[in-house]
Each structure stands twice: as structure tokens, then as C-alpha cells.
Design an enzyme around this catalytic site. Structure first.
Site, mmCIF file in Angstrom:
data_model
loop_
_atom_site.group_PDB
_atom_site.id
_atom_site.type_symbol
_atom_site.label_atom_id
_atom_site.label_comp_id
_atom_site.label_asym_id
_atom_site.label_seq_id
_atom_site.Cartn_x
_atom_site.Cartn_y
_atom_site.Cartn_z
ATOM 1 N N TYR A 107 31.817 73.944 47.212
ATOM 2 C CA TYR A 107 30.830 74.435 46.251
ATOM 3 C C TYR A 107 30.873 75.948 46.040
ATOM 4 O O TYR A 107 31.166 76.414 44.944
ATOM 5 C CB TYR A 107 29.411 74.009 46.675
ATOM 6 N N PRO A 120 25.631 67.060 39.080
ATOM 7 C CA PRO A 120 25.389 65.726 38.537
ATOM 8 C C PRO A 120 24.098 65.683 37.706
ATOM 9 O O PRO A 120 23.185 66.479 37.906
ATOM 10 C CB PRO A 120 25.239 64.849 39.785
ATOM 11 N N HIS A 343 24.667 71.041 42.947
ATOM 12 C CA HIS A 343 25.106 70.166 44.036
ATOM 13 C C HIS A 343 25.161 70.832 45.421
ATOM 14 O O HIS A 343 25.150 70.152 46.448
ATOM 15 C CB HIS A 343 26.500 69.644 43.674
#
Ligand code: COA
Length: 626
Positions: A107, A120, A343
Site C-alpha cells: 500500500y 475497493p 485499503h
């Protein structure tokens, strides 16, 4: 009225119930300390399994080359053993040997925009309001529902979750509220304001690209009621009737390096800095979206999925977001709603648990009307736009619009059967769906590809995920045989059963910390840390093929009839997320339009056919003892 009451009482509520009514200080830590540490799998076992995983996706020639590299790597006293020892040392020193590395690699150091490439979205069931009043009323109820869930997090009374009878790490629940990602020139960071001396008490509301700070707690510390929140939302609405000319939120959609530069420039101004900090500190964001153009029912859900992932582009709602914010609920005037989440702090399942709670909460009948105490006007967050910032916004708009054009999303509601069918055949529903995906892909491309399915590592302290490699020797045997007219159905059905059993066996390995992907990543990162030259094993073409996931998939089950969606992880791949309900399955499939070989609707078509053919096969061929 009586009929209404009777109906609402008869419905079994699936609201998450706290384990106690009062605060339970220390309960979270005590639970966490009782969890096992993530193990480092044995080296030889991982290397053997790596070779097995390669078999279906590379040629024999490549495989024999890789076997030599593996032999070299695994030699007694060789580089593999040295790295393994270092990794085991690291595991003794860290609470979780992987979690920090994973956060950075997957990430914070990942430079592509979070929009489409990382964050998402979730498509929630369409709500039956059709106007602004309905939209704000629903938003108010939803906010109250999130605060209700937050009370359980704050009080440490959230019920512990279990997987396969084992308690799970609950850490991610403590990361999803009052947190935000901050762009950095080489690496981003995440801030969290849930705890500390002055925990956050406000949320951010965005309407017409204008940002507001809305305090959601009264002076006595109790959360505002739905009625109170509704009135505050009306005030926000009425003071933001015009769309802001400069959609400042668009900046958060950019490539991370560009955004980091723009961010530093943006917060040079004191007012801007205060506004940005307010968004970062807020508990979560609510985006009150303008309605999108009407579309036919068959593409409505796909359109909403795109709306959740990117907001529709700079002309539509993409400026109505702060994409670095961990949790953003999106509620549009036409009843479409859902969320998008950043995320880095969490996987999907804790967010879905919150969603299930909140959706159920919004259905609760409103009985009590709270007395109307006048509340202060929510604070408008102001931004001073310099020519440089304006320029950054323009560039971000251009890039975003290209991404929006490039994303191909298809939501498929497979209504012929749900998870009850594979269960009735004594097959794991997840394995059944994964094998159907293998079959669909094979029928489309005539070959098998590296496939990623996320597996939870939450049985371990601070665990995130590992990979279930769904393309296996057994799945390949099935997909290569099923359309062979020279083979009997009985044989094909047995191959199918065997493939699902192999998938379930890999799942069990993965959730118990014995899969290969995170271990191989650990060995590779350890080589970088120990300044050992990169072992050839990791420079091999086969390794690159193994990591090129044309199918990136995840099951995110929910009680709510919703579906999570995410973008592909490679330019010529698919992202597939699904929620298997009892009698139907929701799928969200994504691809890139710029890739001539991929097509989300086509994969959906093949997937539907694969699921139906597999059912037929099982029904026509009774089980035998394997
Ligand atoms: N016969 C009958 N029933 C079976 C069965 C069989 N052979 N195998 C499984 N089942 C049942 C299970 O008991 C379960 O029942 P339930 O509906 O009452 O709970 C149900 O079928 C589902 O099991 P299965 O399909 O095997 O999947 P799972 O729930 O074990 O989930 C994973 C598998 C991989 C999805 C899960 O382990 C996991 O890791 N989830 C995390 C995913 C994640 O973090 N994603 C991140 C996204 S951002």
C-alpha cells in the site's frame, strides 16, 4: 400502525450486539495477546509448493530451469537458509514479522492512484427514496448507525469474530474510523485519530464538491440523533446549492508522487492546512452525490459500481470525495448508495461487518422524536486556490478522466443458485466458485493464468492476508477435460470434486499461515535488507509470471445483498469480487478498456455458463468415493 409494528417486531434483527452494555477497558488487548504469532513456514516446504504452483502456468522448459534455481537456493548452508534464519530472527523480534512490510509494499509504497488501483468500492442495495428529503433522512440514519457501531469499538464490546472455530485478530476494526492516508514523495503514511486525548467527534460531509465539518456528538458526549443529524445535513445542503468551481477532492485521485507534491503545496496555506486536517481527523466521510444519468435496469448495478470506485469523472461526482479517507459512504439523490474505502488500514471483511450493522440499523423503525436543541451551523471547510493549485487540479482531472474511461465494470447477479447448492453437494462454495472462474478463463483464453484469491491471516496477531493460488494442478486437470466429448461425465465430475477439494486444502493451508506467497515475499525483502545480492530465484521469468495475476479475486461475504468491487492488478487482468448469498451470488468483475484482450461482460458470461455447467455435471453424476 399495528401492522407496521408487528412487521418490524417479527423481523429477526441481525444488528451486531455488544457483548456488554458498559465499557470493557483492556478487553481488546487481552484478546490480542492471546492470539498466536504468524509463523515463518519451513523453507523446503515453501519451495516444494512453489514448484507445484508453477506447473499449470509455465512451460516444462521454464519449469526445469526454475527447478535448478530452486535446487541452488535450497542447498544446505546456501542463501535460502541464510535468509530463512534472518526471517526467523525477525519473527522473534516483531509482533508480526510480515505486517509492517506488507503495509509498506502493498500500500504505502505503491505509487499508482488509490482510485481504481487500490481502493475497493461497495454497492449497497438501491434505497427507495427519490428526492433530497429521502436522501438526507437515509444519510442521517446511516450516520447514526455508524456511530452505534463505533460505540462498540470505543467500549471494546465488539464481539470477537471466528474463522474455522478460531478467534480472529480484531485490530483492523480499530483502524477504520478516524483515519486517513497522507501522500508522501516516496512513501505514504496513515494517521489515526480514534484514540488519544482528544478523539475525533466530527465527520466530513461533502456536497457539490464543498466540504463541511459536522460535529456528531452533543456537549454531554452522546451521539446526535437521526433527527438532529438530519437538520444539520439540511443546513449543509442549503448552503452548498452551487457546485464548487474547483473540485479540490480530485487531487486525491492522482498518482501518489504527483499528489504528494500537490499536497505539500496545498497545505502551505494556513486555511487549506486546517481544512485538510479536519478531513483527515474526521471519523468518516459522507458524500451526498448528485444523481447520475438514468440507465436501464440491467446495467444499473454496474454503473453504481463504477460510481463507487471513481465517482464517474470530473463532470460527475469524483470531486465529491477525499479518496485518501479510509471510509467514505456515498449516498446519491436517486437512491443509489454504497461506499469506497482506502485499503491501507484494513481488509474488506471488517468494513462489511460495519456495513451489515449500519444497513440493518437504517431499517429500524423511528419511534422516538428527540427534543430540538438548537445546534451550531456545521463548519464549511474553506480552500484558497492559488494558480498552482488550480493547475494541479486540472492535471488531476485529466488523469482521472482517462482512468474513468479505461475502467470496465460488470456486476453480475447470478440468480440460478447460491452457496446452498455446492453445500448440498458437500462442496465448499468458495472452492466451487473459484473453479468456475478457472473454467470461465480457460474457455475464454484456452489457457490457465496465475490466480490470486485473498485468504485471511487474522487467526494471527495483526494478520492481514496471504494468497490462495486457485490455478492448481487439479483445477487444470478439470478445466482441460470438461469440454472433451471423448470423456464421460462421471470422470469429469470426479475431476471437478477433486479440484474443489484441492482448493479447499490450499485455503486451509493459507489461513493457517502455511501458504507460499508472503513467505517468498519475506525472503525477497530479507535479501534486500541483508544487502545480499538478489537471489536468481526472484529474478527468474517464472517468478514474474507467478506474480502476474491475470485473475485477482476475493470473496467478501455479507449479510446485506451487496457486492464489493475493485480494479484489476495488472493491465491485462481482471478483478473479481463476490458475495455468495444462500440462493444467489453477487459478482463484480472489472477489466481495463485499454486492453484489447479483456472484457468484463464476456468473463461474466463465461462465468455464468461455467457455474451452470458445473451444476449440471454434478447433478448428472452422483458422488463416488474419491
Ligand atoms: N460441504 C458442505 N458445506 C461446506 C463445505 C462442504 N464440503 N465446505 C464449506 N462449507 C460451508 C461452510 O461451513 C460455510 O458455511 P456457512 O455458510 O454456514 O458459514 C460455507 O460453506 C462457506 O464456506 P467456504 O465456501 O468453504 O468458504 P469460507 O467461508 O471458509 O471462506 C475464504 C473461504 C478463503 C474466503 C476465507 O477463509 C477467507 O480467508 N476470507 C477472507 C477474505 C479476505 O480477507 N478478503 C479480503 C478482501 S479485501
Amino acid at each position: 400502525m399495528l401492522a407496521f409494528l408487528a412487521r418490524s417486531m417479527a423481523r429477526p434483527s441481525s444488528l451486531v450486539k455488544p457483548v456488554a452494555l458498559r465499557k470493557l477497558p483492556g478487553r481488546y488487548l487481552a484478546h490480542q495477546e492471546g492470539l498466536p504469532a504468524l509463523p515463518v513456514p519451513p523453507l523446503q516446504q515453501t519451495l516444494d509448493r512453489y514448484l507445484l504452483a508453477l506447473q499449470p502456468i509455465i512451460s516444462e522448459e521454464e519449469l526445469s530451469h526454475t527447478k535448478q534455481l530452486v535446487e541452488e537456493f535450497r542447498k544446505p548452508g546456501g542463501v535460502g537458509e541464510r535468509l530463512q534464519k534472518s526471517l526467523e530472527r525477525r519473527a522473534r523480534k516483531h509482533e508480526n514479522w510480515l505486517s509492517e512490510w506488507w503495509l509498506k509494499t502493498a500500500y504505502l509504497e505503491y505509487r499508482l492512484p488509490v482510485v481504481v488501483h487500490s481502493s475497493p468500492g461497495v454497492v449497497l442495495p438501491k434505497q427507495d427514496f427519490l428526492d433530497r428529503q429521502g436522501q438526507l433522512r437515509f444519510a442521517a440514519k446511516l450516520i447514526e448507525g455508524v456511530l452505534d457501531f463505533k460505540t462498540m469499538i470505543d467500549n471494546e464490546t465488539l464481539p470477537v469474530e471466528y474463522l474455522g472455530g478460531k478467534p480472529l485478530c480484531m485490530n483492523q476494526y480499530y483502524q477504520i474510523l478516524a483515519s486517513c492516508r497522507i501522500p508522501g514523495p516516496k512513501r505514504d503514511s496513515v494517521v489515526n485519530y480514534a484514540k488519544g486525548k482528544k478523539p475525533s467527534t466530527h465527520i466530513t460531509v461533502v456536497h457539490n464538491f464543498q466540504f463541511f465539518e459536522l460535529d456528531v456528538y452533543s456537549s454531554d458526549g452522546s451521539p446526535l440523533t437521526t433527527d438532529q443529524i438530519f437538520i444539520q445535513l439540511e443546513k449543509i445542503w442549503n448552503t452548498s446549492l452551487q457546485t464548487n468551481k474547483e473540485p479540490i477532492g480530485i487531487l486525491t485521485t492522482n498518482h501518489r508522487n504527483s499528489w504528494a507534491k500537490a499536497y505539500n503545496n496545498l497545505i502551505k496555506d494556513k486555511t487549506n492546512k486546517e481544512s485538510v486536517r479536519s478531513i483527515e481527523k474526521s471519523i468518516f466521510t459522507v458524500c451526498l452525490d448528485a444523481p447520475m444519468p438514468r440507465v436501464s435496469d440491467d446495467i444499473y448495478k454496474s454503473r453504481v459500481a463504477a460510481q463507487m470506485l471513481h465517482g464517474g469523472g470530473s463532470r460527475w461526482n469524483s470531486g465529491n470525495r477525499w479518496f485518501d479517507k479510509t471510509l467514505q459512504f456515498i449516498i446519491a439523490e436517486d437512491g443509489s448508495c454504497g461506499l469506497v474505502y482506502e485499503h491501507a488500514p484494513s481488509e474488506g471483511p471488517p468494513l462489511i461487518a460495519l456495513v451489515d450493522h449500519v444497513v440493518e440499523y437504517t431499517k429500524k423503525p423511528e419511534m422516538v422524536r428527540s427534543p430540538m436543541v438548537p445546534l451550531p451551523m456545521p463548519k464549511k471547510l474553506r480552500f484558497n486556490i492559488t494558480p498552482e493549485i488550480k493547475n494541479d487540479i486540472e492535471k488531476a482531472k485529466q488523469n482521472l478522466n482517462i482512468m474513468v474511461q479505461d475502467l470496465d465494470v460488470k456486476v453480475l447477479v447470478f440468480h440460478h443458485f447460491g452457496k446452498n447448492f455446492p453445500k448440498s453437494e458437500k462442496i465448499s462454495p468458495d472452492a466451487f466458485i473459484q473453479i468456475a472462474l478457472q473454467l470461465a478463463y480457460h474457455r475464454m483464453y484456452g489457457q490457465v493464468c496465475a490466480t490470486y484469491e485473498s485468504a485471511s491471516l487474522r487467526m494471527f496477531r495483526l494478520g492481514r492476508t496471504d494468497t490462495i493460488r486457485s490455478a492448481s494442478i487439479d483445477s487444470t486437470a478439470f478445466v482441460a477435460t470438461v469440454d472433451d466429448s471423448g470423456k464421460q461425465d462421471q470422470e469429469k465430475a470426479e475431476l471437478l470434486r477433486r479440484a474443489t477439494q484441492a482448493h479447499r486444502a490450499y485455503t486451509d493451508l493459507a489461513i493457517s499461515g502455511k501458504a507460499i506467497d508472503r513467505h517468498l515475499l519475506g525472503l525477497k525483502l530479507q535479501a534486500i535488507e541483508d544487502l545480499v545480492s538478489m537471489p536468481e530465484l526472484f529474478m527468474d521469468t517464472a517468478f514474474a509470471v507467478a506474480m502476474h495475476f491475470n485473475l485477482s479475486t476475493s470473496q467478501v461475504p455479507a449479510k446485506t445483498d451487496c457486492v464489493m468491487c475493485f480494479g484489476p492488478v495488472v493491465p491485462d487482468g481482471y478483478g473479481v469480487c463476490y458475495n455468495p448469498m444462500a440462493e444467489h451470488i453477487n459478482f463484480a468483475i472489472s477489466a481495463f478498456n485499454s486492453c484489447a484482450e479483456t472484457n468484463a461482460a464476456q468473463l461474466a458470461h463465461y462465468l455464468e455458463k461455467a457455474l451452470l455447467d458445473m451444476r449440471l455435471l454434478l447433478q448428472s453424476s452422483p458422488r463416488s468415493k474419491l
